[in-house]
Design a protein around this motif. Structure first.
Motif, PDB file in Angstrom:
ATOM      1  N   ASP A 154       0.822  -1.217   0.000  1.00 54.49           N
ATOM      2  CA  ASP A 154       0.000   0.000   0.000  1.00 54.49           C
ATOM      3  C   ASP A 154       0.852   1.262   0.000  1.00 54.49           C
ATOM      4  OD1 ASP A 154      -2.654   1.061   0.010  1.00 54.49           O
ATOM      5  OD2 ASP A 154      -2.378   1.645   2.094  1.00 54.49           O
ATOM      6  N   ASN A 155       2.040   1.181   0.598  1.00 54.28           N
ATOM      7  CA  ASN A 155       2.937   2.343   0.656  1.00 54.28           C
ATOM      8  C   ASN A 155       3.603   2.633  -0.681  1.00 54.28           C
ATOM      9  OD1 ASN A 155       3.899   3.808   3.410  1.00 54.28           O
ATOM     10  ND2 ASN A 155       2.915   1.859   3.856  1.00 54.28           N
ATOM     11  N   TYR A 156       3.672   1.636  -1.564  1.00 51.61           N
ATOM     12  CA  TYR A 156       4.397   1.813  -2.822  1.00 51.61           C
ATOM     13  C   TYR A 156       3.507   1.658  -4.058  1.00 51.61           C
ATOM     14  CZ  TYR A 156       8.641   1.640  -0.047  1.00 51.61           C
ATOM     15  OH  TYR A 156       9.636   1.917   0.866  1.00 51.61           O
TER      16      TYR A 156
ATOM     17  N   GLN B 169      13.308   0.949  -3.076  1.00 49.47           N
ATOM     18  CA  GLN B 169      13.104   1.922  -1.995  1.00 49.47           C
ATOM     19  C   GLN B 169      12.738   1.295  -0.648  1.00 49.47           C
ATOM     20  OE1 GLN B 169      10.899   5.545  -3.102  1.00 49.47           O
ATOM     21  NE2 GLN B 169      10.519   4.589  -5.102  1.00 49.47           N
ATOM     22  N   HIS B 170      12.887  -0.021  -0.510  1.00 53.86           N
ATOM     23  CA  HIS B 170      12.358  -0.642   0.712  1.00 53.86           C
ATOM     24  C   HIS B 170      13.086  -0.196   1.980  1.00 53.86           C
ATOM     25  CE1 HIS B 170      15.583  -3.700   0.116  1.00 53.86           C
ATOM     26  NE2 HIS B 170      15.518  -3.808   1.422  1.00 53.86           N
ATOM     27  N   ASP B 171      14.280   0.327   1.857  1.00 53.88           N
ATOM     28  CA  ASP B 171      14.994   0.824   3.043  1.00 53.88           C
ATOM     29  C   ASP B 171      14.322   2.058   3.643  1.00 53.88           C
ATOM     30  OD1 ASP B 171      16.846  -1.184   2.820  1.00 53.88           O
ATOM     31  OD2 ASP B 171      18.284   0.028   1.691  1.00 53.88           O
ATOM     32  N   LYS B 172      13.477   2.721   2.863  1.00 59.13           N
ATOM     33  CA  LYS B 172      12.826   3.948   3.327  1.00 59.13           C
ATOM     34  C   LYS B 172      11.519   3.669   4.081  1.00 59.13           C
ATOM     35  CE  LYS B 172      14.645   6.557  -0.626  1.00 59.13           C
ATOM     36  NZ  LYS B 172      14.283   7.357  -1.829  1.00 59.13           N
ATOM     37  N   LEU B 173      11.093   2.419   4.111  1.00 53.54           N
ATOM     38  CA  LEU B 173       9.820   2.079   4.745  1.00 53.54           C
ATOM     39  C   LEU B 173       9.886   2.279   6.256  1.00 53.54           C
ATOM     40  CD1 LEU B 173       6.980   0.754   4.111  1.00 53.54           C
ATOM     41  CD2 LEU B 173       8.016  -1.362   4.952  1.00 53.54           C
ATOM     42  N   ALA B 174       8.867   2.908   6.813  1.00 53.43           N
ATOM     43  CA  ALA B 174       8.812   3.152   8.252  1.00 53.43           C
ATOM     44  C   ALA B 174       7.517   2.591   8.829  1.00 53.43           C
ATOM     45  CB  ALA B 174       8.898   4.652   8.540  1.00 53.43           C
ATOM     46  N   LEU B 175       7.630   1.929   9.975  1.00 53.69           N
ATOM     47  CA  LEU B 175       6.450   1.425  10.676  1.00 53.69           C
ATOM     48  C   LEU B 175       5.708   2.579  11.339  1.00 53.69           C
ATOM     49  CD1 LEU B 175       8.009  -1.694  12.464  1.00 53.69           C
ATOM     50  CD2 LEU B 175       6.407  -1.733  10.545  1.00 53.69           C
ATOM     51  N   PRO B 176       4.433   2.391  11.699  1.00 61.10           N
ATOM     52  CA  PRO B 176       3.725   3.405  12.481  1.00 61.10           C
ATOM     53  C   PRO B 176       4.498   3.720  13.752  1.00 61.10           C
ATOM     54  CG  PRO B 176       2.203   1.726  11.710  1.00 61.10           C
ATOM     55  CD  PRO B 176       3.583   1.233  11.375  1.00 61.10           C
TER      56      PRO B 176
END
Length: 449
Positions: free
Chosen positions: A60-62, A129-136
């Protein structure tokens, strides 16, 4: 390889439609010859089910397209690809993307070429870009953080935090995501423990002891139902928490025992073994198909003292009085998520109340069948107060001729389990105990009829 991903995709779609993951997996693994493919199939299959919410969070983020508007085949293909990118270091990213896209391409009609290109684009974008993913943010919304990180529906996270506090809830959630291990119960009706060990050794099966004497955790077993010891009836596949039930009921040779929900027969056959095939166990189940499973297990394990009856335990009538009653009742199953991860997504809040109502009706209908000084063990494989502590308190309030027995002494006698328990009942929490989540309460009838 692409065919393997296709089979995984097809199998996962069947789980979404209601198939049991463990039965489906066993069926698919029989068709695969290469052991590495078997292992990879199992890893991705269960990995996607366990981590579905987390994988969807990533997608959903990408993706500019909302998840609800994606073809189910595309969304599942994306989950398979993302799981490999985030969890499987040994699978090259290029291969993970290509094989997942090929699986989607094969399963979709030619008219959906755009969906295939979309799948490829989203996976490549995530890989870049998966290194940029942040959890809530944990501080801002701790329950949302747990929900995404451990991939559980928010209502279930809220339930565990409410009952056990944040730290214990996180322990339970984390334990539920670990792959469950296979445990054999040695069946002394068919062979001695020495013969049991000899057959394990002959098949090259390594094992380790558990907190119950006759239960052994297997290491690196491919098909536990295909071994010599299993086929000859010397072993039953049963978790240690489940194994406690028959031992806590404290049956003796020659007793009359009522088992209110017998299928598939693990606890029934364990009771028969403890009783050395003496006395009689009346074993009920509402489904003839499920009773057939019990019958098959009775035959394989050499059990001869069980009388099978098809019956609804909430309505069952019987003038007979029993020394012991095993009430291992249907429940929401929240203690079994490590072995049946689809439970996360199949259940909602309403099932808890429905199960609690059913459990109450079953208990209410069968308490009168217990002899004076007889004992009833209530057990569930779930972690909700409504189905466990609250239900037992209600039963005790409404039935003054029953009292709650202290299980701690008996637990020390039959196991090496060491837990801090200030209650007379017993609650086993995943992560705090190396086993499934279970609840036990022992009731004793103290007045004459």
């Amino acid at each position: 390889m692409s065919n393997l991903r296709l089979k995984i995709l097809q199998s996962l779609l069947r789980v979404e439609e209601g198939s049991y993951s463990n039965l489906l997996l066993n069926s698919e693994l029989k068709k695969i010859k290469d052991q590495r493919d078997k292992s990879l199939f199992t890893e991705i299959f269960y990995g996607v089910i366990r981590n579905k919410l987390y994988l969807d969070f990533i997608i959903d983020n990408y993706s500019k397209t909302p998840l609800v508007k994606m073809d189910k085949e595309v969304l599942m293909g994306l989950r398979i690809g993302v799981y490999q990118l985030f969890f499987l270091d040994k699978v090259p990213a290029r291969a993970a993307i290509y094989e997942s896209v090929e699986a989607v391409k094969t399963i979709l009609p030619n008219s959906k070429k755009g969906a295939v290109s979309f799948t490829n684009g989203v996976l490549r974008n995530i890989n870049r870009q998966h290194d940029k993913l942040a959890l809530p943010a944990k501080a801002k919304n701790p329950e949302k953080y747990l929900s995404v990180k451990y991939s559980y529906p928010i209502w279930m996270v809220n339930k565990f935090v409410q009952q056990y506090g944040f730290e214990s809830a996180e322990t339970i959630l984390n334990a539920g995501n670990k792959r469950s291990e296979v445990t054999y119960r040695h069946n002394s009706l068919k062979m001695t423990e020495k013969e049991f060990f000899q057959l394990l050794k002959a098949d090259g099966i390594e094992y380790e002891k558990t907190f119950l004497d006759s239960f052994f955790r297997l290491k690196k077993i491919n098909n536990p139902a295909a071994t010599q010891v299993f086929k000859k009836g010397g072993a039953y596949i049963q978790g240690t928490s489940a194994g406690l039930a028959s031992l806590l009921l404290d049956v003796k040779e020659g007793m009359q025992v009522l088992d209110l929900a017998a299928a598939p027969g693990g606890k029934t056959t364990h009771l028969a073994e403890i009783m050395n095939n003496t006395g009689e166990i009346t074993a009920l189940d509402i489904s003839q198909h499920r009773l057939n499973l019990v019958s098959d297990n009775l035959s394989r394990l050499g059990v001869t003292n069980v009388n099978l009856k098809i019956a609804d335990a909430a309505k069952y009538e019987d003038d007979k009085k029993y020394d012991r009653i095993l009430a291992d009742l249907p429940c929401s199953g929240l203690g079994l998520i490590s072995s049946k991860p689809e439970i996360k997504w199949e259940k909602d809040r309403s099932v808890i109340r429905k199960m609690a109502d059913l459990q109450y009706r079953i208990l209410n209908n069968n308490l009168s069948k217990l002899k004076k000084n007889g004992q009833l063990l209530y057990s569930t494989c779930t972690l909700t107060r409504e189905e466990n502590q609250d239900l037992i308190e209600r039963i005790l309030q409404e039935n003054s001729d029953f009292k709650l027995m202290d299980l701690n002494i008996k637990l020390n006698e039959i196991s090496s389990l060491t837990i801090e328990n200030k209650n007379k009942y017993l609650e086993l929490l995943p992560g705090e105990v190396d086993s499934e989540g279970f609840f036990f309460a022992l009731l004793k009838k103290v007045e004459s009829d």
